[in-house]
Design an enzyme around this catalytic site. Structure first.
Site, PDB file in Angstrom:
ATOM      1  N   ALA A  31      23.277  14.281 -11.708  1.00  0.00           N
ATOM      2  CA  ALA A  31      22.984  14.531 -13.121  1.00  0.00           C
ATOM      3  C   ALA A  31      24.257  14.659 -13.948  1.00  0.00           C
ATOM      4  O   ALA A  31      24.364  14.079 -15.036  1.00  0.00           O
ATOM      5  CB  ALA A  31      22.132  15.794 -13.261  1.00  0.00           C
ATOM      6  N   CYS A  38      20.872  11.537  -0.835  1.00  0.00           N
ATOM      7  CA  CYS A  38      19.689  11.075  -0.105  1.00  0.00           C
ATOM      8  C   CYS A  38      20.061  10.225   1.105  1.00  0.00           C
ATOM      9  O   CYS A  38      19.237  10.008   1.996  1.00  0.00           O
ATOM     10  CB  CYS A  38      18.773  10.281  -1.030  1.00  0.00           C
ATOM     11  SG  CYS A  38      18.057  11.267  -2.362  1.00  0.00           S
ATOM     12  N   ASN A  60      19.207  11.728 -11.973  1.00  0.00           N
ATOM     13  CA  ASN A  60      19.914  10.648 -12.657  1.00  0.00           C
ATOM     14  C   ASN A  60      19.302  10.337 -14.020  1.00  0.00           C
ATOM     15  O   ASN A  60      20.020  10.102 -14.999  1.00  0.00           O
ATOM     16  CB  ASN A  60      19.917   9.390 -11.785  1.00  0.00           C
ATOM     17  CG  ASN A  60      21.066   9.378 -10.795  1.00  0.00           C
ATOM     18  OD1 ASN A  60      22.201   9.095 -11.151  1.00  0.00           O
ATOM     19  ND2 ASN A  60      20.773   9.710  -9.551  1.00  0.00           N
ATOM     20  N   LYS A 109      -8.860   4.433   5.992  1.00  0.00           N
ATOM     21  CA  LYS A 109      -7.926   3.957   7.003  1.00  0.00           C
ATOM     22  C   LYS A 109      -8.082   2.453   7.095  1.00  0.00           C
ATOM     23  O   LYS A 109      -9.173   1.938   7.342  1.00  0.00           O
ATOM     24  CB  LYS A 109      -8.210   4.618   8.352  1.00  0.00           C
ATOM     25  CG  LYS A 109      -7.268   4.152   9.456  1.00  0.00           C
ATOM     26  CD  LYS A 109      -7.476   4.951  10.733  1.00  0.00           C
ATOM     27  CE  LYS A 109      -8.798   4.630  11.381  1.00  0.00           C
ATOM     28  NZ  LYS A 109      -8.920   5.275  12.716  1.00  0.00           N
ATOM     29  N   TRP A 138      -7.892  -7.070  -0.209  1.00  0.00           N
ATOM     30  CA  TRP A 138      -7.940  -5.860  -1.022  1.00  0.00           C
ATOM     31  C   TRP A 138      -6.817  -4.948  -0.544  1.00  0.00           C
ATOM     32  O   TRP A 138      -6.804  -4.520   0.606  1.00  0.00           O
ATOM     33  CB  TRP A 138      -9.289  -5.148  -0.878  1.00  0.00           C
ATOM     34  CG  TRP A 138     -10.383  -5.791  -1.669  1.00  0.00           C
ATOM     35  CD1 TRP A 138     -11.240  -6.758  -1.238  1.00  0.00           C
ATOM     36  CD2 TRP A 138     -10.733  -5.508  -3.020  1.00  0.00           C
ATOM     37  NE1 TRP A 138     -12.104  -7.112  -2.244  1.00  0.00           N
ATOM     38  CE2 TRP A 138     -11.821  -6.360  -3.353  1.00  0.00           C
ATOM     39  CE3 TRP A 138     -10.241  -4.641  -3.989  1.00  0.00           C
ATOM     40  CZ2 TRP A 138     -12.416  -6.356  -4.604  1.00  0.00           C
ATOM     41  CZ3 TRP A 138     -10.835  -4.625  -5.238  1.00  0.00           C
ATOM     42  CH2 TRP A 138     -11.911  -5.475  -5.542  1.00  0.00           C
ATOM     43  N   ARG A 146     -11.903   1.933  -4.471  1.00  0.00           N
ATOM     44  CA  ARG A 146     -13.323   1.529  -4.425  1.00  0.00           C
ATOM     45  C   ARG A 146     -14.168   2.611  -3.769  1.00  0.00           C
ATOM     46  O   ARG A 146     -15.292   2.902  -4.224  1.00  0.00           O
ATOM     47  CB  ARG A 146     -13.455   0.221  -3.658  1.00  0.00           C
ATOM     48  CG  ARG A 146     -12.919  -0.992  -4.418  1.00  0.00           C
ATOM     49  CD  ARG A 146     -12.969  -2.241  -3.583  1.00  0.00           C
ATOM     50  NE  ARG A 146     -14.329  -2.598  -3.197  1.00  0.00           N
ATOM     51  CZ  ARG A 146     -14.628  -3.640  -2.413  1.00  0.00           C
ATOM     52  NH1 ARG A 146     -13.658  -4.414  -1.935  1.00  0.00           N
ATOM     53  NH2 ARG A 146     -15.883  -3.907  -2.110  1.00  0.00           N
TER      54      ARG A 146
END
Length: 453
Positions: free
Chosen positions: A14, A45, A310, A366, A439, A447
């Site tokens: 920052a 990180c 950032n 799943k 999908w 869905r």
């Protein structure tokens, strides 16, 4: 005419983002950055992957050195210089030169506090023993890597089951080949996930050979006659170890701000508006020490992430240069990896939705990361939360193998746009067998959830 001076406290994400952004917009302003450590502007990180040996040299994690900031950007970046006090009325800061052991003061016109976060360190016997490491700075990561290469430890205990703990367990087990036990006092790893999704992460951890000890609290570190760690003691037993890594998370580093009388908010983070200005005239803040705003709960929030730091720094820099920029807030998006398994989350958990009085429902599916017939298709679990009645998406969590985690960005974009589950179903997402089924898994989950909302 005397130049106006900006002092930045903290020389990482920052702080240096703000200083760099201001310099792009204002060529004349004097900018002085004080950093208590030896490095500026590095990728924290990347620390677990440096420890793992995937990144050879620590310099690869450093975006810009203090010398680069001074010579190329005319930013006076001073390392091993710790700001110890702020005089709000006099607009001065007190600095301790850690290299030369002297103290001095400097006045400011504007002050940006970017002091980041501090790791939690449990107050237990021998926590400072040789072989016990925290990994919150590049300096600490270099020390841990040196220990691994020089001492060749065989048994490690990682304390803490959050992002840091999981990534360090991966580094030591999957890449360094150590026998690893992970101790977590909560009944699940990753408190940023719902219990059912966290259970999948727990299974993944055990699957790669890491011993998972849930519901255990660290009570002491045992040492040998030379003061080196030999075991950790919990409330449920003793675990042998010649290396201990603390991964208990972090808290906002705001003691300096509190002592100066600045207003603190969520988790003790510094209260700030969307321009990164504090209520105290002339003082700004950004990064892990700053409070932010959650776009789903519409409540003040705190999160310690490099991406957020950032962005906050950039906004602060623009405004300090006389521009106009605003940081709208976050949705709490984060990803992590434990060997071949990927974990992601965004938005609200069930407990958070309940806390904020939202009438919600959920669905978990799943499915496969790729077309089922395509080589390498692996399992992916997707969980979505939505508000009943309106169908507004509230959050999502993903656990799976390669190709799973970055799908969370679709859900994060939906949350930023306050989109509904139906909107998600209708989105024109890409498809090809190497990348997803017809999908996409996030739409399969949508869905299923559509039937409930």
């Amino acid at each position: 005419m005397t130049r106006k001076r900006l002092i930045v406290v903290g020389g990482d994400a920052a702080g240096m983002s703000a200083a760099s952004q201001m310099r792009r917009l204002d060529r004349d302003r004097e900018i002085v950055v004080f950093e208590r450590g030896p490095h500026t502007s590095y990728a924290a990180c990347g620390i677990p992957y440096f420890v793992a040996g995937l990144i050879e040299k620590p310099d690869a994690l450093i975006a810009r050195t203090p010398e680069t900031f001074r010579e190329r950007y005319a930013i006076d970046a001073r390392t091993l210089q710790e700001v110890t006090a702020i005089d709000v009325r006099g607009r001065t800061v007190q600095i301790e030169d850690r290299r030369e052991g002297r103290a001095y003061a400097m006045d400011y016109d504007d002050l940006l506090i970017a002091t980041g976060a501090l790791p939690f360190v449990p107050d237990v016997p021998s926590i400072d023993a040789e072989g016990v490491f925290g990994v919150n700075t590049l300096e600490s990561a270099i020390a841990l890597r040196r220990f691994l290469e020089n001492r060749q430890p065989r048994k490690a205990v990682v304390v803490g089951g959050g992002y840091i703990g999981l990534e360090m367990a991966e580094a030591l087990n999957c890449h360094r080949g150590l026998s690893v036990a992970l101790v977590e006092r909560a009944p699940q790893v990753m408190g940023t996930l719902d219990p059912d999704m966290a259970a999948l992460v727990g299974e993944a951890i055990r699957d790669v050979g890491i011993t998972l000890r849930l519901g255990e609290t660290l009570s002491a570190v045992e040492t040998d006659d030379q003061g080196r760690v030999r075991a950790v003691v919990t409330d449920r037993g003793t675990v042998e170890a010649d290396l201990v890594v603390l991964g208990l998370g972090v808290r906002p580093n705001t003691a300096l701000a509190a002592d100066a009388g600045l207003s603190l908010g969520v988790r003790g983070a510094i209260r700030v508006d969307d321009r990164m200005a504090t209520p105290t005239e002339g003082i700004w803040t950004a990064g892990d020490c700053a409070e932010t705003f959650h776009l789903v709960s519409r409540q003040p929030f705190h999160v310690a992430l490099g991406t957020v730091a950032n962005k906050m720094g950039r906004v602060a820099g623009i405004n300090l240069a006389g521009g106009e920029a605003r940081f709208p807030g976050v949705v709490g998006t984060a990803v992590s990896k434990i060997c071949k398994y990927e974990v992601a989350r965004t938005g609200l958990l069930e407990a958070e939705a309940t806390k904020f009085g939202l009438d919600f429902t959920m669905a978990t599916v799943k499915t496969r990361t790729r077309a089922g017939y395509y080589p390498g298709a692996g399992r992916i679990h997707v969980k979505l939360l939505a508000e009943k009645g309106t169908g507004r998406l509230l959050g999502g969590q993903i656990v799976g193998v390669e190709g799973a985690a970055k799908r969370i960005d679709v859900l994060a974009a939906c949350l930023h746009g306050r989109m509904t589950v139906q909107n998600l179903v209708d989105m024109d997402l890409s498809y090809a067998p190497p990348f997803s089924p017809v999908w996409d898994p996030v739409q399969v989950a949508a869905r299923a959830l559509l039937k409930e909302v």
